[in-house]
Design a protein around this motif. Structure first.
Motif, mmCIF file in Angstrom:
data_model
loop_
_atom_site.group_PDB
_atom_site.id
_atom_site.type_symbol
_atom_site.label_atom_id
_atom_site.label_comp_id
_atom_site.label_asym_id
_atom_site.label_seq_id
_atom_site.Cartn_x
_atom_site.Cartn_y
_atom_site.Cartn_z
ATOM 1 N N UNK A 104 -25.330 -9.565 -53.317
ATOM 2 C CA UNK A 104 -25.232 -8.690 -52.150
ATOM 3 C C UNK A 104 -26.601 -8.441 -51.534
ATOM 4 N N UNK A 105 -27.599 -8.235 -52.380
ATOM 5 C CA UNK A 105 -28.945 -7.953 -51.895
ATOM 6 C C UNK A 105 -29.527 -9.166 -51.163
ATOM 7 N N UNK A 106 -29.387 -10.332 -51.790
ATOM 8 C CA UNK A 106 -29.921 -11.554 -51.184
ATOM 9 C C UNK A 106 -29.241 -11.827 -49.843
ATOM 10 N N UNK A 107 -27.888 -11.629 -49.809
ATOM 11 C CA UNK A 107 -27.157 -11.859 -48.568
ATOM 12 C C UNK A 107 -27.622 -10.907 -47.467
ATOM 13 N N UNK A 108 -27.789 -9.623 -47.821
ATOM 14 C CA UNK A 108 -28.205 -8.635 -46.829
ATOM 15 C C UNK A 108 -29.628 -8.883 -46.353
ATOM 16 N N UNK A 109 -30.493 -9.273 -47.278
ATOM 17 C CA UNK A 109 -31.916 -9.419 -46.954
ATOM 18 C C UNK A 109 -32.195 -10.714 -46.194
ATOM 19 N N UNK A 110 -31.506 -11.800 -46.605
ATOM 20 C CA UNK A 110 -31.818 -13.107 -46.018
ATOM 21 C C UNK A 110 -30.782 -13.575 -44.991
ATOM 22 N N UNK A 111 -29.808 -12.717 -44.681
ATOM 23 C CA UNK A 111 -28.761 -13.112 -43.740
ATOM 24 C C UNK A 111 -29.318 -13.610 -42.405
ATOM 25 N N UNK A 112 -30.264 -12.921 -41.764
ATOM 26 C CA UNK A 112 -30.794 -13.429 -40.487
ATOM 27 C C UNK A 112 -31.429 -14.811 -40.627
ATOM 28 N N UNK A 113 -32.158 -15.010 -41.753
ATOM 29 C CA UNK A 113 -32.807 -16.308 -41.964
ATOM 30 C C UNK A 113 -31.766 -17.414 -42.143
ATOM 31 N N UNK A 114 -30.706 -17.098 -42.938
ATOM 32 C CA UNK A 114 -29.666 -18.099 -43.179
ATOM 33 C C UNK A 114 -28.888 -18.401 -41.902
ATOM 34 N N UNK A 115 -28.682 -17.365 -41.069
ATOM 35 C CA UNK A 115 -27.971 -17.569 -39.809
ATOM 36 C C UNK A 115 -28.764 -18.505 -38.891
ATOM 37 N N UNK A 116 -30.067 -18.319 -38.844
ATOM 38 C CA UNK A 116 -30.917 -19.187 -38.028
ATOM 39 C C UNK A 116 -30.881 -20.619 -38.556
ATOM 40 N N UNK A 117 -30.984 -20.752 -39.892
ATOM 41 C CA UNK A 117 -30.970 -22.084 -40.508
ATOM 42 C C UNK A 117 -29.635 -22.781 -40.249
ATOM 43 N N UNK A 118 -28.535 -22.011 -40.398
ATOM 44 C CA UNK A 118 -27.218 -22.592 -40.156
ATOM 45 C C UNK A 118 -27.072 -23.004 -38.696
ATOM 46 N N UNK A 119 -27.575 -22.180 -37.793
ATOM 47 C CA UNK A 119 -27.507 -22.505 -36.372
ATOM 48 C C UNK A 119 -28.256 -23.786 -36.049
ATOM 49 N N UNK A 120 -29.419 -23.970 -36.674
ATOM 50 C CA UNK A 120 -30.212 -25.192 -36.450
ATOM 51 C C UNK A 120 -29.466 -26.408 -36.977
ATOM 52 N N UNK A 121 -28.865 -26.259 -38.173
ATOM 53 C CA UNK A 121 -28.114 -27.375 -38.769
ATOM 54 C C UNK A 121 -26.936 -27.762 -37.878
ATOM 55 N N UNK A 122 -26.183 -26.759 -37.407
ATOM 56 C CA UNK A 122 -25.030 -27.030 -36.549
ATOM 57 C C UNK A 122 -25.454 -27.687 -35.242
#
Length: 227
Positions: A33-51
């Protein structure tokens, strides 16, 4: 007394150390939960770039393909359209892997009980000038005859073909309900074939006529098909 320090005042190294300490004190679920909350913006950006990369890659890949023939078969839902398209491509002798042949047999229509979605799909693909050949029950076929939607058959068939098909030939269509190729698709016995007036693939359309009529000739022998 040691003064409490806020994270905003810490150096990057101190922040990383604090994060490690927090994680050590958490359960596995809390860590996720902590990792998801803390790194969610970073993962969203990374996923957006991949897509975005995948989307661009697909666009580049699909741009290499060219649809050289499209036939719509109404009430032919019993057959395998993809298999028929592949067999017809082989019949024409076209070996270009980027040339696409499409047989769309996904539409079923009944006179006086037409499905609105099916009617809209047919109108859309014809309106978008996607379809080269239409095979439809006589009542639906005549609707497009009345709209001047088809080439005269005399402009598509040789004299020899017109003589061979004379019992099934009309000014703008060809009765194909007895075609052995199409019978496996369950088409209506009163089905007719017409070539849309906007089609840029007349050679392929001519070849398709000889293909489904089963006269045994190659496209070139009927002065149709690819040269």
């Amino acid at each position: 007394m040691e003064q409490k320090r806020y994270e905003s005042d810490m150096t990057p190294k101190e922040k990383r150390e604090l994060e490690r300490k927090k994680l050590k004190q958490m359960t596995a679920g809390q860590k996720l939960e902590y990792i998801w909350a803390y790194y969610k913006p970073h993962m969203a950006v990374a996923l957006g770039i991949i897509l975005l990369i995948v989307f661009i890659g697909q666009m580049i890949y699909r741009s290499q393909f060219d649809t050289v023939f499209y036939a719509a078969i109404i009430n032919g839902t019993a057959g395998d359209g993809e298999a028929l398209a592949e067999d017809f491509k082989n019949y024409t002798g076209d070996t270009d892997k980027y040339h696409e042949y499409t047989i769309d047999n996904s539409m079923y229509l009944m006179k006086d009980q037409e499905d609105y979605q099916m009617v809209m799909k047919l109108s859309t693909i014809i309106g978008a000038q996607q379809v080269d050949v239409l095979i439809a029950p006589e009542y639906k076929f005549q609707e497009y005859v009345e709209r001047d939607g088809f080439y005269p058959m005399s402009e598509l068939l040789t004299d020899k073909q017109q003589e061979a098909y004379k019992d099934d030939l009309t000014e703008y269509g060809l009765h194909v309900g007895d075609s052995k190729v199409l019978q496996s698709f369950g088409v209506d016995e009163d089905s007719y074939l017409g070539v849309l007036v906007y089609s840029d693939h007349l050679d392929e359309a001519k070849s398709f006529i000889t293909y489904i009529m089963g006269d045994g000739n190659t496209p070139d022998e009927n002065e149709g098909g690819q040269k």
